[in-house]
Design a protein around this motif. Structure first.
Motif, PDB file in Angstrom:
ATOM      1  N   GLN A 194      -7.311   2.382  -0.315  1.00  0.00           N
ATOM      2  CA  GLN A 194      -6.585   2.272  -1.578  1.00  0.00           C
ATOM      3  C   GLN A 194      -7.366   1.333  -2.485  1.00  0.00           C
ATOM      4  O   GLN A 194      -7.851   0.281  -2.049  1.00  0.00           O
ATOM      5  CB  GLN A 194      -5.167   1.748  -1.357  1.00  0.00           C
ATOM      6  CG  GLN A 194      -4.277   1.823  -2.596  1.00  0.00           C
ATOM      7  CD  GLN A 194      -2.797   1.828  -2.228  1.00  0.00           C
ATOM      8  OE1 GLN A 194      -2.413   2.124  -1.099  1.00  0.00           O
ATOM      9  NE2 GLN A 194      -1.957   1.510  -3.199  1.00  0.00           N
ATOM     10  N   VAL A 210      -5.688   6.413  -4.117  1.00  0.00           N
ATOM     11  CA  VAL A 210      -5.501   6.410  -2.669  1.00  0.00           C
ATOM     12  C   VAL A 210      -6.369   7.498  -2.063  1.00  0.00           C
ATOM     13  O   VAL A 210      -6.462   8.609  -2.604  1.00  0.00           O
ATOM     14  CB  VAL A 210      -4.022   6.661  -2.303  1.00  0.00           C
ATOM     15  CG1 VAL A 210      -3.860   6.822  -0.795  1.00  0.00           C
ATOM     16  CG2 VAL A 210      -3.143   5.534  -2.811  1.00  0.00           C
ATOM     17  N   THR A 215       0.831  -1.198   0.000  1.00  0.00           N
ATOM     18  CA  THR A 215       0.000   0.000   0.000  1.00  0.00           C
ATOM     19  C   THR A 215       0.869   1.253   0.000  1.00  0.00           C
ATOM     20  O   THR A 215       2.090   1.182   0.068  1.00  0.00           O
ATOM     21  CB  THR A 215      -0.915   0.035   1.243  1.00  0.00           C
ATOM     22  OG1 THR A 215      -0.110   0.294   2.413  1.00  0.00           O
ATOM     23  CG2 THR A 215      -1.656  -1.280   1.418  1.00  0.00           C
TER      24      THR A 215
END
Length: 271
Positions: free
Chosen positions: A172, A179, A111
């Motif tokens: 996300q 995002v 992420t």
């Protein structure tokens, strides 16, 4: 300045410009930031819907085109993807500085926060390094019960509001470089009018790494916009004003020419 902290230049978009103008500016950039603000309906929302669709189309066509959605941008993404104007709930997070709690079912390395050094990721869990200025959000229960939201996004972090209520704070997209931050990654380094905003070295690094991730995503694009057109549209053509002395909370403010447009609502990162 947030995009500049990551090494990008900015072209502002104005929601009340004709869509043909907005669309043409999208061809001069390699990524998009949906900024904070207050507008949740009307023409602004319709433009954001078109922008999100354009981001998805670009990525579907093979162009890596990232989107950062901050605060209001985060909330609008939730409304649009859930196809509901009632998905947001009241949260007591006005002028709140706190920590982030990572979701157990997510690999953080995959992420946006995976780009942060491990030591800083750990401090995000224990120290008050992120600031909020929110009256609305979405609880974990509501997020996971909404099949459209939970299939499009993965929840990365949660936080507790002043009433100890958990709410989703970082998301996300699963299949797009999108995002969303309910917190404000830009404030730590660039906003000094509100005393609750942290300015420690760790807090400044949060801003820098968040900005660097966005720009690193924009650099994945192979598209090179025409240089002359980029130079003609950069935000540098407008003059920022020092507004911190008025106690507004913002140190610098742009007042755009009313003839061209009344409000700047999105900022575009150009690699």
């Amino acid at each position: 300045m947030f995009a500049e902290a990551g090494g990008a230049r900015v072209i502002p978009l104005f929601f009340d410009d004709p869509w043909t103008v907005i669309s043409s500016k999208l061809e001069l950039v390699n990524g998009l930031i949906l900024t904070g603000g207050t507008k949740k309906s009307g023409p602004y929302l319709e433009v954001v819907k078109k922008l999100l669709q354009k981001v998805k189309e670009k990525n579907n066509d093979g162009e890596h085109f990232p989107l950062y959605a901050i605060n209001l941008g985060f909330e609008l993404l939730l409304n649009i993807i859930s196809e509901s104007n009632n998905v947001l709930e009241s949260v007591d997070a006005h002028k709140l500085t706190t920590n982030l709690e990572y979701e157990n079912n997510v690999s953080i390395q995959q992420t946006v926060l995976g780009s942060f050094p491990l030591a800083l990721r750990n401090k995000l869990k224990t120290d008050c390094l992120v600031s909020f200025n929110n009256k609305f959000g979405i609880s974990k229960e509501s997020f996971y019960n909404d099949k459209q939201l939970s299939s499009f996004f993965k929840a990365i972090t949660t936080s507790k509001d002043k009433s100890n209520k958990d709410f989703i704070t970082t998301i996300q997209a699963n299949n797009y470089p999108i995002v969303g931050f309910q917190w404000n990654p830009e404030k730590n380094a660039f906003e000094w009018g509100s005393p609750e905003i942290p300015h420690s070295l760790d807090a400044i690094q949060v801003t820098q790494y968040a900005a660097s991730y966005l720009v690193s995503e924009a650099r994945k694009s192979r598209y090179e916009p025409p240089v002359e057109q980029v130079l003609e549209n950069l935000i540098y053509k407008y003059t920022p004003y020092y507004s911190g002395a008025k106690g507004s909370g913002f140190d610098q403010t742009y007042y755009f020419d009313a003839y061209e447009s009344s409000t700047s609502t999105e900022a575009l990162a150009q690699k």
